[in-house]
Design a protein around this motif. Sequence first.
Motif, PDB file in Angstrom:
ATOM      1  N   TYR A   6       9.686  -4.860 -11.704  1.00  0.00           N
ATOM      2  CA  TYR A   6      11.017  -5.301 -11.307  1.00  0.00           C
ATOM      3  C   TYR A   6      11.180  -5.092  -9.808  1.00  0.00           C
ATOM      4  CZ  TYR A   6      11.658  -4.873 -16.313  1.00  0.00           C
ATOM      5  OH  TYR A   6      11.504  -5.004 -17.661  1.00  0.00           O
ATOM      6  N   GLY A   7      12.112  -5.800  -9.220  1.00  0.00           N
ATOM      7  CA  GLY A   7      12.384  -5.633  -7.805  1.00  0.00           C
ATOM      8  C   GLY A   7      13.856  -5.340  -7.573  1.00  0.00           C
ATOM      9  N   THR A   8      14.124  -4.538  -6.567  1.00  0.00           N
ATOM     10  CA  THR A   8      15.492  -4.260  -6.155  1.00  0.00           C
ATOM     11  C   THR A   8      15.604  -4.581  -4.672  1.00  0.00           C
ATOM     12  OG1 THR A   8      15.703  -2.485  -7.795  1.00  0.00           O
ATOM     13  CG2 THR A   8      17.314  -2.514  -6.005  1.00  0.00           C
ATOM     14  N   LEU A   9      16.487  -5.506  -4.346  1.00  0.00           N
ATOM     15  CA  LEU A   9      16.707  -5.924  -2.972  1.00  0.00           C
ATOM     16  C   LEU A   9      18.035  -5.333  -2.503  1.00  0.00           C
ATOM     17  CD1 LEU A   9      15.540  -7.719  -0.711  1.00  0.00           C
ATOM     18  CD2 LEU A   9      16.980  -9.559  -1.596  1.00  0.00           C
ATOM     19  N   THR A  10      17.984  -4.596  -1.401  1.00  0.00           N
ATOM     20  CA  THR A  10      19.165  -3.923  -0.871  1.00  0.00           C
ATOM     21  C   THR A  10      19.384  -4.349   0.572  1.00  0.00           C
ATOM     22  OG1 THR A  10      18.572  -2.014  -2.238  1.00  0.00           O
ATOM     23  CG2 THR A  10      20.276  -1.669  -0.595  1.00  0.00           C
ATOM     24  N   LEU A  25      13.109  -4.183   0.056  1.00  0.00           N
ATOM     25  CA  LEU A  25      12.651  -4.570  -1.274  1.00  0.00           C
ATOM     26  C   LEU A  25      11.828  -3.428  -1.843  1.00  0.00           C
ATOM     27  CD1 LEU A  25      12.230  -6.672  -3.535  1.00  0.00           C
ATOM     28  CD2 LEU A  25      10.194  -7.431  -2.289  1.00  0.00           C
ATOM     29  N   ALA A  26      12.251  -2.955  -3.009  1.00  0.00           N
ATOM     30  CA  ALA A  26      11.496  -1.929  -3.737  1.00  0.00           C
ATOM     31  C   ALA A  26      11.001  -2.561  -5.032  1.00  0.00           C
ATOM     32  CB  ALA A  26      12.387  -0.726  -4.041  1.00  0.00           C
ATOM     33  N   ILE A  27       9.708  -2.475  -5.265  1.00  0.00           N
ATOM     34  CA  ILE A  27       9.114  -2.980  -6.498  1.00  0.00           C
ATOM     35  C   ILE A  27       8.765  -1.763  -7.346  1.00  0.00           C
ATOM     36  CG2 ILE A  27       7.183  -4.264  -7.499  1.00  0.00           C
ATOM     37  CD1 ILE A  27       7.179  -5.942  -4.898  1.00  0.00           C
ATOM     38  N   HIS A  28       9.249  -1.775  -8.583  1.00  0.00           N
ATOM     39  CA  HIS A  28       9.080  -0.608  -9.451  1.00  0.00           C
ATOM     40  C   HIS A  28       8.836  -1.048 -10.884  1.00  0.00           C
ATOM     41  CE1 HIS A  28      13.292  -1.371 -10.628  1.00  0.00           C
ATOM     42  NE2 HIS A  28      13.466  -1.614  -9.333  1.00  0.00           N
ATOM     43  N   ASP A  29       8.316  -0.119 -11.669  1.00  0.00           N
ATOM     44  CA  ASP A  29       8.117  -0.423 -13.082  1.00  0.00           C
ATOM     45  C   ASP A  29       9.415  -0.129 -13.836  1.00  0.00           C
ATOM     46  OD1 ASP A  29       8.203   2.350 -13.536  1.00  0.00           O
ATOM     47  OD2 ASP A  29       6.037   2.526 -13.792  1.00  0.00           O
ATOM     48  N   GLY A  30       9.407  -0.373 -15.141  1.00  0.00           N
ATOM     49  CA  GLY A  30      10.596  -0.181 -15.969  1.00  0.00           C
ATOM     50  C   GLY A  30      11.081   1.250 -16.038  1.00  0.00           C
ATOM     51  N   PHE A  36       5.702  -0.462  -4.798  1.00  0.00           N
ATOM     52  CA  PHE A  36       5.567  -0.987  -3.444  1.00  0.00           C
ATOM     53  C   PHE A  36       6.956  -1.095  -2.836  1.00  0.00           C
ATOM     54  CE2 PHE A  36       5.602  -4.629  -0.514  1.00  0.00           C
ATOM     55  CZ  PHE A  36       4.571  -4.273   0.346  1.00  0.00           C
ATOM     56  N   ALA A  37       7.044  -0.887  -1.531  1.00  0.00           N
ATOM     57  CA  ALA A  37       8.325  -1.043  -0.838  1.00  0.00           C
ATOM     58  C   ALA A  37       8.073  -1.569   0.564  1.00  0.00           C
ATOM     59  CB  ALA A  37       9.050   0.293  -0.775  1.00  0.00           C
ATOM     60  N   THR A  38       9.000  -2.388   1.030  1.00  0.00           N
ATOM     61  CA  THR A  38       8.918  -2.918   2.383  1.00  0.00           C
ATOM     62  C   THR A  38      10.319  -3.259   2.856  1.00  0.00           C
ATOM     63  OG1 THR A  38       7.743  -4.476   3.828  1.00  0.00           O
ATOM     64  CG2 THR A  38       8.578  -5.342   1.733  1.00  0.00           C
ATOM     65  N   TYR A  39      10.416  -3.609   4.124  1.00  0.00           N
ATOM     66  CA  TYR A  39      11.717  -3.982   4.672  1.00  0.00           C
ATOM     67  C   TYR A  39      11.552  -5.043   5.748  1.00  0.00           C
ATOM     68  CZ  TYR A  39      10.735  -1.254   8.873  1.00  0.00           C
ATOM     69  OH  TYR A  39      10.191  -0.792  10.040  1.00  0.00           O
ATOM     70  N   TRP A  40      12.657  -5.716   6.050  1.00  0.00           N
ATOM     71  CA  TRP A  40      12.705  -6.722   7.093  1.00  0.00           C
ATOM     72  C   TRP A  40      13.916  -6.447   7.969  1.00  0.00           C
ATOM     73  CZ3 TRP A  40      11.853  -7.662   1.983  1.00  0.00           C
ATOM     74  CH2 TRP A  40      10.617  -8.212   1.649  1.00  0.00           C
ATOM     75  N   ILE A  51      13.295 -14.811   3.400  1.00  0.00           N
ATOM     76  CA  ILE A  51      13.361 -15.330   2.028  1.00  0.00           C
ATOM     77  C   ILE A  51      11.974 -15.732   1.538  1.00  0.00           C
ATOM     78  CG2 ILE A  51      14.228 -17.243   0.604  1.00  0.00           C
ATOM     79  CD1 ILE A  51      16.824 -17.087   2.343  1.00  0.00           C
ATOM     80  N   LYS A  52      11.182 -16.394   2.381  1.00  0.00           N
ATOM     81  CA  LYS A  52       9.813 -16.774   2.010  1.00  0.00           C
ATOM     82  C   LYS A  52       8.978 -15.538   1.706  1.00  0.00           C
ATOM     83  CE  LYS A  52       9.566 -21.066   4.642  1.00  0.00           C
ATOM     84  NZ  LYS A  52       9.008 -21.724   5.829  1.00  0.00           N
ATOM     85  N   SER A  53       9.099 -14.505   2.525  1.00  0.00           N
ATOM     86  CA  SER A  53       8.335 -13.268   2.314  1.00  0.00           C
ATOM     87  C   SER A  53       8.712 -12.606   0.993  1.00  0.00           C
ATOM     88  CB  SER A  53       8.587 -12.279   3.456  1.00  0.00           C
ATOM     89  OG  SER A  53       8.092 -12.777   4.664  1.00  0.00           O
ATOM     90  N   ILE A  54      10.002 -12.572   0.701  1.00  0.00           N
ATOM     91  CA  ILE A  54      10.466 -11.987  -0.566  1.00  0.00           C
ATOM     92  C   ILE A  54       9.900 -12.772  -1.738  1.00  0.00           C
ATOM     93  CG2 ILE A  54      12.504 -11.589  -2.014  1.00  0.00           C
ATOM     94  CD1 ILE A  54      14.022 -10.996   0.672  1.00  0.00           C
ATOM     95  N   ASN A  55       9.965 -14.098  -1.666  1.00  0.00           N
ATOM     96  CA  ASN A  55       9.443 -14.937  -2.748  1.00  0.00           C
ATOM     97  C   ASN A  55       7.945 -14.739  -2.953  1.00  0.00           C
ATOM     98  OD1 ASN A  55      11.941 -16.030  -3.382  1.00  0.00           O
ATOM     99  ND2 ASN A  55      11.693 -17.750  -1.989  1.00  0.00           N
ATOM    100  N   VAL A  56       7.191 -14.630  -1.857  1.00  0.00           N
ATOM    101  CA  VAL A  56       5.739 -14.418  -1.951  1.00  0.00           C
ATOM    102  C   VAL A  56       5.447 -13.084  -2.634  1.00  0.00           C
ATOM    103  CG1 VAL A  56       3.671 -13.929  -0.589  1.00  0.00           C
ATOM    104  CG2 VAL A  56       5.073 -15.913  -0.031  1.00  0.00           C
ATOM    105  N   LEU A  57       6.134 -12.026  -2.218  1.00  0.00           N
ATOM    106  CA  LEU A  57       5.902 -10.712  -2.823  1.00  0.00           C
ATOM    107  C   LEU A  57       6.269 -10.700  -4.305  1.00  0.00           C
ATOM    108  CD1 LEU A  57       7.060  -8.358   0.058  1.00  0.00           C
ATOM    109  CD2 LEU A  57       4.751  -8.547  -0.888  1.00  0.00           C
TER     110      LEU A  57
END
Length: 94
Positions: A6-10, A25-30, A36-40, A51-57
């Motif tokens: 799952y992903g959480t965008l803040t 963007l934080a990517i986490h399991d259930g 994984f985590a990253t920011y822009w 938006i393109k980067s988020i979609n790719v990830l």
Amino acid sequence: MEKELYGTLTMYGDPEKEIVDELRLAIHDGEGNLIFATYWETSVMEKDEIIKSINVLCSQYSIKQLHTIEDILPPEFEEVDGKKLRVFRTKKFT
């Protein structure tokens, strides 16, 4: 069997002026384990590029659901070794 991810965008910035200066963007399991985590920073990248980067990830990690926190949150800071640094936190959403 692969874990469902799952992903959480803040969004962080100035809630009163409705200005976003950073997206995280934080990517986490259930279970809420961070995978994984990253920011822009909006001062560095254009909205379309972000938006393109988020979609790719999300595609690369096969995100089952992307949760977006609607509110713009003020950034958090902590002092580390005498320097004021922004803090990266994530919350578990199920």
